[in-house]
Enzyme design. Sequence first.
Site, PDB file in Angstrom:
ATOM      1  N   SER A 110       0.849  -1.198   0.000  1.00 45.71           N
ATOM      2  CA  SER A 110       0.000   0.000   0.000  1.00 45.71           C
ATOM      3  C   SER A 110       0.879   1.241   0.000  1.00 45.71           C
ATOM      4  O   SER A 110       2.005   1.217   0.521  1.00 45.71           O
ATOM      5  CB  SER A 110      -0.851  -0.016   1.267  1.00 45.71           C
ATOM      6  OG  SER A 110      -1.303   1.279   1.584  1.00 45.71           O
ATOM      7  N   SER A 111       0.339   2.353  -0.522  1.00 38.01           N
ATOM      8  CA  SER A 111       1.123   3.596  -0.563  1.00 38.01           C
ATOM      9  C   SER A 111       1.381   4.165   0.835  1.00 38.01           C
ATOM     10  O   SER A 111       2.209   5.066   0.984  1.00 38.01           O
ATOM     11  CB  SER A 111       0.418   4.646  -1.427  1.00 38.01           C
ATOM     12  OG  SER A 111      -0.872   4.910  -0.926  1.00 38.01           O
ATOM     13  N   CYS A 112       0.711   3.640   1.868  1.00 41.70           N
ATOM     14  CA  CYS A 112       0.948   4.167   3.217  1.00 41.70           C
ATOM     15  C   CYS A 112       2.270   3.684   3.810  1.00 41.70           C
ATOM     16  O   CYS A 112       2.630   4.075   4.914  1.00 41.70           O
ATOM     17  CB  CYS A 112      -0.212   3.845   4.149  1.00 41.70           C
ATOM     18  SG  CYS A 112      -0.337   2.124   4.584  1.00 41.70           S
ATOM     19  N   TYR A 139      -0.434  -0.846  10.011  1.00 45.97           N
ATOM     20  CA  TYR A 139      -0.637  -1.496   8.712  1.00 45.97           C
ATOM     21  C   TYR A 139       0.616  -1.314   7.851  1.00 45.97           C
ATOM     22  O   TYR A 139       1.087  -2.261   7.203  1.00 45.97           O
ATOM     23  CB  TYR A 139      -1.854  -0.853   8.041  1.00 45.97           C
ATOM     24  CG  TYR A 139      -2.225  -1.411   6.702  1.00 45.97           C
ATOM     25  CD1 TYR A 139      -2.827  -2.661   6.589  1.00 45.97           C
ATOM     26  CD2 TYR A 139      -2.010  -0.677   5.533  1.00 45.97           C
ATOM     27  CE1 TYR A 139      -3.194  -3.165   5.348  1.00 45.97           C
ATOM     28  CE2 TYR A 139      -2.381  -1.172   4.296  1.00 45.97           C
ATOM     29  CZ  TYR A 139      -2.962  -2.415   4.207  1.00 45.97           C
ATOM     30  OH  TYR A 139      -3.325  -2.910   2.981  1.00 45.97           O
ATOM     31  N   LYS A 143       3.160  -4.091   6.066  1.00 43.75           N
ATOM     32  CA  LYS A 143       3.369  -4.128   4.608  1.00 43.75           C
ATOM     33  C   LYS A 143       4.852  -3.944   4.264  1.00 43.75           C
ATOM     34  O   LYS A 143       5.349  -4.540   3.303  1.00 43.75           O
ATOM     35  CB  LYS A 143       2.487  -3.068   3.927  1.00 43.75           C
ATOM     36  CG  LYS A 143       1.013  -3.427   3.962  1.00 43.75           C
ATOM     37  CD  LYS A 143       0.762  -4.733   3.197  1.00 43.75           C
ATOM     38  CE  LYS A 143      -0.665  -5.173   3.130  1.00 43.75           C
ATOM     39  NZ  LYS A 143      -0.839  -6.460   2.464  1.00 43.75           N
ATOM     40  N   HIS A 182     -12.960   2.893   3.254  1.00 42.72           N
ATOM     41  CA  HIS A 182     -12.152   4.001   2.758  1.00 42.72           C
ATOM     42  C   HIS A 182     -13.081   5.128   2.311  1.00 42.72           C
ATOM     43  O   HIS A 182     -14.294   4.969   2.250  1.00 42.72           O
ATOM     44  CB  HIS A 182     -11.273   3.526   1.588  1.00 42.72           C
ATOM     45  CG  HIS A 182     -10.187   2.606   2.026  1.00 42.72           C
ATOM     46  ND1 HIS A 182     -10.287   1.241   1.898  1.00 42.72           N
ATOM     47  CD2 HIS A 182      -8.979   2.836   2.586  1.00 42.72           C
ATOM     48  CE1 HIS A 182      -9.183   0.678   2.371  1.00 42.72           C
ATOM     49  NE2 HIS A 182      -8.368   1.618   2.796  1.00 42.72           N
TER      50      HIS A 182
HETATM   51  O1  GFB Z   1      -9.662   6.532   2.509  1.00 40.81           O
HETATM   52  P1  GFB Z   1      -9.250   6.877   3.888  1.00 40.81           P
HETATM   53  O2  GFB Z   1     -10.042   6.286   4.991  1.00 40.81           O
HETATM   54  O3  GFB Z   1      -7.751   6.469   4.091  1.00 40.81           O
HETATM   55  O4  GFB Z   1      -9.334   8.483   4.068  1.00 40.81           O
HETATM   56  P2  GFB Z   1      -6.267   7.099   4.044  1.00 40.81           P
HETATM   57  C1  GFB Z   1      -8.807   9.372   3.138  1.00 40.81           C
HETATM   58  C2  GFB Z   1      -9.140  10.799   3.532  1.00 40.81           C
HETATM   59  O5  GFB Z   1     -10.548  11.006   3.364  1.00 40.81           O
HETATM   60  C3  GFB Z   1      -8.822  11.183   4.981  1.00 40.81           C
HETATM   61  C4  GFB Z   1     -11.085  11.644   4.518  1.00 40.81           C
HETATM   62  O6  GFB Z   1      -8.330  12.496   5.009  1.00 40.81           O
HETATM   63  C5  GFB Z   1     -10.202  11.119   5.649  1.00 40.81           C
HETATM   64  O7  GFB Z   1     -10.306  11.948   6.783  1.00 40.81           O
HETATM   65  N1  GFB Z   1     -12.517  11.335   4.626  1.00 40.81           N
HETATM   66  C6  GFB Z   1     -13.534  12.243   4.493  1.00 40.81           C
HETATM   67  C7  GFB Z   1     -13.080  10.133   4.895  1.00 40.81           C
HETATM   68  N2  GFB Z   1     -14.708  11.665   4.699  1.00 40.81           N
HETATM   69  C8  GFB Z   1     -14.475  10.342   4.949  1.00 40.81           C
HETATM   70  C9  GFB Z   1     -15.330   9.237   5.219  1.00 40.81           C
HETATM   71  O8  GFB Z   1     -16.561   9.343   5.307  1.00 40.81           O
HETATM   72  N3  GFB Z   1     -14.721   8.033   5.399  1.00 40.81           N
HETATM   73  C10 GFB Z   1     -13.367   7.869   5.310  1.00 40.81           C
HETATM   74  N4  GFB Z   1     -12.840   6.654   5.485  1.00 40.81           N
HETATM   75  N5  GFB Z   1     -12.524   8.927   5.086  1.00 40.81           N
HETATM   76  C11 GFB Z   1      -5.749   4.614   4.460  1.00 40.81           C
HETATM   77  C12 GFB Z   1      -4.886   3.864   5.419  1.00 40.81           C
HETATM   78  O9  GFB Z   1      -5.465   5.936   4.682  1.00 40.81           O
HETATM   79  O10 GFB Z   1      -5.446   4.344   3.106  1.00 40.81           O
HETATM   80  C13 GFB Z   1      -4.669   2.471   5.049  1.00 40.81           C
HETATM   81  O11 GFB Z   1      -5.432   4.027   6.716  1.00 40.81           O
HETATM   82  C14 GFB Z   1      -4.399   2.266   3.581  1.00 40.81           C
HETATM   83  O12 GFB Z   1      -3.617   1.974   5.802  1.00 40.81           O
HETATM   84  C15 GFB Z   1      -5.369   3.020   2.719  1.00 40.81           C
HETATM   85  O13 GFB Z   1      -3.091   2.658   3.254  1.00 40.81           O
HETATM   86  C16 GFB Z   1      -5.061   2.931   1.246  1.00 40.81           C
HETATM   87  O14 GFB Z   1      -5.860   7.342   2.631  1.00 40.81           O
HETATM   88  O15 GFB Z   1      -6.109   8.265   4.953  1.00 40.81           O
END
Ligand code: GFB
Length: 317
Positions: A110-112, A139, A143, A182
């Site tokens: 993953s890119s994280c 995570y 990875k 996500h």
């Molecule tokens: O997709 P996401 O949960 O993962 O959140 P990450 C991306 C951005 O969207 C963050 C915002 O800045 C969240 O605060 N966001 C806005 C929301 N509204 C929402 C919502 O309703 N739900 C969610 N989930 N986010 C993950 C990692 O990070 O990315 C994993 O935690 C993994 O480890 C994955 O690498 C690809 O991009 O922040």
Amino acid sequence: MHFDLSGKRVFVAGHRGMVGGAIVRQLEQIDCEVLTASRAELDLIDQAATRQWIAQQRPDAIVVAAAKVGGILANDTYPADFLFDNLAIASNVIEAAHRADVNRLLFLGSSCIYPKLADQPIVEEALLTGPLEPTNEWYAVAKIAGIKLCQAYRRQHGRDYISAMPTNLYGPGDNFDLNSSHVLPALIRKAHEAKLSGAEDITIWGTGTPRREFLHADDCASACVYLLQNYSDAVHVNVGSGEDITIYDLARMVCDTVGFAGPIVKDETKPDGTPRKLMSADKLRGMGWAPRIELADGIASTYEWFLQNRVQSGATA
Ligand code: GFB
């Protein structure tokens, strides 16, 4: 380098997940035999069971698409699960592959894995050059261990094990549960439910200013099969679209697709996570691979999938 998949037995670990399912669909277009195992048949957290299953099946190649995955809140809330489960899956499958003399393996990360404040766009060499983003370091560490396992078996035992690092993925089969998903599936569901209920607005988490790169799961699967056929080196390969967008603009795009015109409200008690993680796509592009699905088209088809498969069945989680 060319690894000919025709006539080969390929085990896709994690075929029930969004990416694993897309990889199975991609492999089915090639003349190879796809092996899968449900969780009831094989628990990849169980080392003995994993060794036994892989030794019995003796695939020619393995794709490790199995993982415990989730959005920013799930990662932040269940650090032990995200670290332990993903470490166990990576180490069990990779070690069992070596024991069973499986010489070809593709591990998905993953890119994280990259430092929170890495220079953008992030090149493969940025790995382990700075501190990780705290919400998903658990995570990410698992990875990174997976990448290192592939490199270690390559170095010590001459195994042809490689790693791919996809950006944020979305598509059919995604998780639409608002607590664990996500951002993209969460926005689709929120906009859809707001439209149906006549709500005045929808709420996004954080400030809306973080930027994210998105890739459709079918494009990711095509890149994975391409790498399995054409790449052999210790260095992992970024898999992305090469473009990013702010979360606010993404929310607007999703609302336009779904047909919800109300305002977007920000819940700043929720975390933003890393400010930006746009990966450099140069390495994979340089090999001749490019994505095909534009974000707007991918959102539209994923919304269509959501309507057909989640809303119609009454299951939106
Ligand atoms: O997709 P996401 O949960 O993962 O959140 P990450 C991306 C951005 O969207 C963050 C915002 O800045 C969240 O605060 N966001 C806005 C929301 N509204 C929402 C919502 O309703 N739900 C969610 N989930 N986010 C993950 C990692 O990070 O990315 C994993 O935690 C993994 O480890 C994955 O690498 C690809 O991009 O922040």
